[in-house]
Design a protein around this motif. Structure first.
Motif, short mmCIF file in Angstrom:
data_model
loop_
_atom_site.label_atom_id
_atom_site.label_comp_id
_atom_site.label_asym_id
_atom_site.label_seq_id
_atom_site.Cartn_x
_atom_site.Cartn_y
_atom_site.Cartn_z
N ASP A 1 0.84 -1.20 0.00
CA ASP A 1 0.00 0.00 0.00
C ASP A 1 0.88 1.25 0.00
N ALA A 2 1.35 1.61 -1.19
CA ALA A 2 2.30 2.72 -1.30
C ALA A 2 1.71 4.03 -0.82
N GLY A 3 0.44 4.27 -1.10
CA GLY A 3 -0.20 5.52 -0.69
C GLY A 3 -0.25 5.67 0.82
N THR A 4 -0.56 4.57 1.49
CA THR A 4 -0.61 4.61 2.95
C THR A 4 0.77 4.88 3.53
N VAL A 5 1.76 4.21 2.99
CA VAL A 5 3.13 4.43 3.46
C VAL A 5 3.55 5.87 3.21
N ALA A 6 3.19 6.42 2.05
CA ALA A 6 3.50 7.82 1.76
C ALA A 6 2.85 8.75 2.78
N ALA A 7 1.61 8.44 3.15
CA ALA A 7 0.92 9.25 4.16
C ALA A 7 1.64 9.16 5.51
N HIS A 8 2.09 7.96 5.85
CA HIS A 8 2.84 7.79 7.10
C HIS A 8 4.08 8.69 7.10
N VAL A 9 4.84 8.62 6.01
CA VAL A 9 6.09 9.38 5.93
C VAL A 9 5.81 10.88 6.03
N ALA A 10 4.76 11.32 5.35
CA ALA A 10 4.42 12.75 5.39
C ALA A 10 4.07 13.19 6.81
N GLU A 11 3.29 12.39 7.52
CA GLU A 11 2.91 12.74 8.89
C GLU A 11 4.11 12.70 9.83
N LEU A 12 4.97 11.74 9.63
CA LEU A 12 6.15 11.67 10.48
C LEU A 12 7.07 12.86 10.24
N ARG A 13 7.22 13.26 8.98
CA ARG A 13 8.04 14.43 8.70
C ARG A 13 7.46 15.67 9.38
N ARG A 14 6.13 15.74 9.46
CA ARG A 14 5.47 16.91 10.04
C ARG A 14 5.54 16.91 11.56
N HIS A 15 5.33 15.76 12.17
CA HIS A 15 5.17 15.71 13.62
C HIS A 15 6.38 15.12 14.37
N ALA A 16 7.15 14.25 13.72
CA ALA A 16 8.26 13.60 14.42
C ALA A 16 9.37 13.28 13.43
N PRO A 17 10.01 14.32 12.89
CA PRO A 17 11.03 14.09 11.84
C PRO A 17 12.17 13.18 12.29
N GLN A 18 12.41 13.10 13.58
CA GLN A 18 13.51 12.25 14.07
C GLN A 18 13.22 10.77 13.88
N THR A 19 11.96 10.41 13.60
CA THR A 19 11.60 9.00 13.42
C THR A 19 11.61 8.56 11.96
N VAL A 20 11.76 9.51 11.03
CA VAL A 20 11.60 9.18 9.61
C VAL A 20 12.68 8.20 9.14
N ALA A 21 13.91 8.44 9.50
CA ALA A 21 14.99 7.57 9.02
C ALA A 21 14.78 6.13 9.48
N GLY A 22 14.40 5.96 10.74
CA GLY A 22 14.15 4.62 11.26
C GLY A 22 12.97 3.96 10.58
N TYR A 23 11.89 4.72 10.37
CA TYR A 23 10.71 4.17 9.69
C TYR A 23 11.08 3.69 8.30
N LEU A 24 11.80 4.52 7.55
CA LEU A 24 12.15 4.15 6.17
C LEU A 24 13.07 2.94 6.14
N ALA A 25 14.04 2.89 7.05
CA ALA A 25 14.97 1.76 7.07
C ALA A 25 14.23 0.45 7.39
N MET A 26 13.36 0.48 8.37
CA MET A 26 12.62 -0.73 8.73
C MET A 26 11.63 -1.11 7.64
N ALA A 27 11.02 -0.11 7.01
CA ALA A 27 10.06 -0.40 5.94
C ALA A 27 10.77 -1.04 4.74
N ARG A 28 11.97 -0.56 4.42
CA ARG A 28 12.72 -1.18 3.32
C ARG A 28 13.08 -2.63 3.65
N ALA A 29 13.52 -2.86 4.89
CA ALA A 29 13.86 -4.23 5.28
C ALA A 29 12.62 -5.12 5.25
N THR A 30 11.49 -4.58 5.69
CA THR A 30 10.24 -5.34 5.67
C THR A 30 9.82 -5.65 4.23
#
Length: 318
Positions: free
Chosen positions: A246-275
């Motif tokens: 679900d690429a759209g949902t993941v994109a929404a997640h990344v956008a919200e994280l960039r807005r509210h918790a940018p320090q979590t974006v790198a970890g989210y992306l790394a784990m999502a790629r591994a998943t």
């Protein structure tokens, strides 16, 4: 090895005097566990006020003495110090003549095997590496948690039975780890346990930001089920928008994280790629959906926020 498989009596260590060098969270708990098995703690060393208080709580009436004196008093010495401190400590104890021939010297580092104790071995000590695969709180509850806890065991072959017997006496289950595999073994545990704490803490912070009043209560059943499913089924337990593509949902997640918790974006992306990689390799993620998803994870076009997935708990539960 199951705790029900008790060692032959001739392989069980005799009742020993026990010393602890380094009164962190681990040493006092192991010494207290050995005390329950009939051994006798006789000395402990600690530097900070916190470690001294912990020793007094976990090992009441056991005297606090310098490390060299711990070795003088004890048949079995637990070296429970940080990994980076261990080699220099062993060398120093050996060089100063503190090590006695026939003395059992046990370290609890996950990173090192028995070879780090070679300076003490040359002085006549019996080297054992016994690493409990558990997180410690530094309180008496740790002694109870040792029941059924796996220990990574590394020792010379002639000491293997003695090492395993000590683990069993502490209520643990010995798992033999080859010397050269210790760093890999420890990396695996750190990846699973230490990083899990970071992920859970970040998840709770984000839920509070989203307005959830009791994130721990919300996450408890979800994470408990996810852990149980993962231990039972491995990659087949993967769920959620990444595994579904679900690429759209993941994109929404990344956008919200960039807005509210940018320090979590790198970890989210790394784990999502591994998943995504694991889901693709095990046939859970359809190749035709993977391209858009991987584009999002690479920072490419994201498309409209919220498209391409199912919002809410229903989507996450699948």
């Amino acid at each position: 090895m199951s705790t029900s498989q008790q060692p032959d009596p001739k392989d069980r260590p005799a009742r020993l005097t026990v010393g602890v060098v380094g009164a962190g969270r681990v040493g006092p708990a192991l010494a207290a566990s050995l005390q329950l098995a009939g051994h006798r703690p006789v000395a402990v060393s600690g530097v900070s006020d916190t470690s001294r208080k912990r020793a007094a709580q976990m090992l009441p009436d056991v005297p606090l003495v310098p490390p060299a004196e711990v070795l003088q008093r004890a048949d079995l010495v637990l070296l429970t110090v940080p990994d980076d401190t261990l080699p220099a400590l062993v060398e120093g104890l050996a060089e100063t003549g503190s090590v006695r021939p026939g003395q059992l010297l046990v370290h609890t580092s996950g990173r090192y095997g028995a070879k780090v104790l070679d300076p003490a071995l040359r002085a006549g000590a019996l080297p054992l590496a016994l690493h409990p695969a558990m997180t410690f709180t530094g309180t008496p509850v740790d002694v109870q948690r040792l029941a059924g806890c796996s220990f990574g065991v590394t020792a010379p072959e002639e000491l293997r039975l003695a090492a395993e017997a000590l683990v069993i006496e502490m209520g643990g289950e010995p798992e033999w780890i080859a010397e050269e595999r210790r760093p890999l073994y420890h990396a695996a545990l750190a990846l699973g346990a230490n990083h899990l704490v970071t992920l859970v803490a970040q998840s709770m912070e984000l839920l509070r930001e989203a307005g959830v009043t009791a994130p721990d209560r919300m996450l408890g059943p979800l994470l408990g089920a996810a852990l149980d499913n993962a231990l039972r089924s491995g990659d087949a337990a993967l769920t959620g928008p990444v595994a579904r593509g679900d690429a759209g949902t993941v994109a929404a997640h990344v956008a919200e994280l960039r807005r509210h918790a940018p320090q979590t974006v790198a970890g989210y992306l790394a784990m999502a790629r591994a998943t995504a990689d694991r889901a693709l390799a095990h046939g859970l993620l359809k190749p035709e959906l993977a391209e858009d998803l991987l584009g999002v994870l690479a920072g490419g076009p994201t498309g409209p926020e919220g498209t391409g997935g199912t919002d809410g708990a229903e989507g996450d539960a699948r």
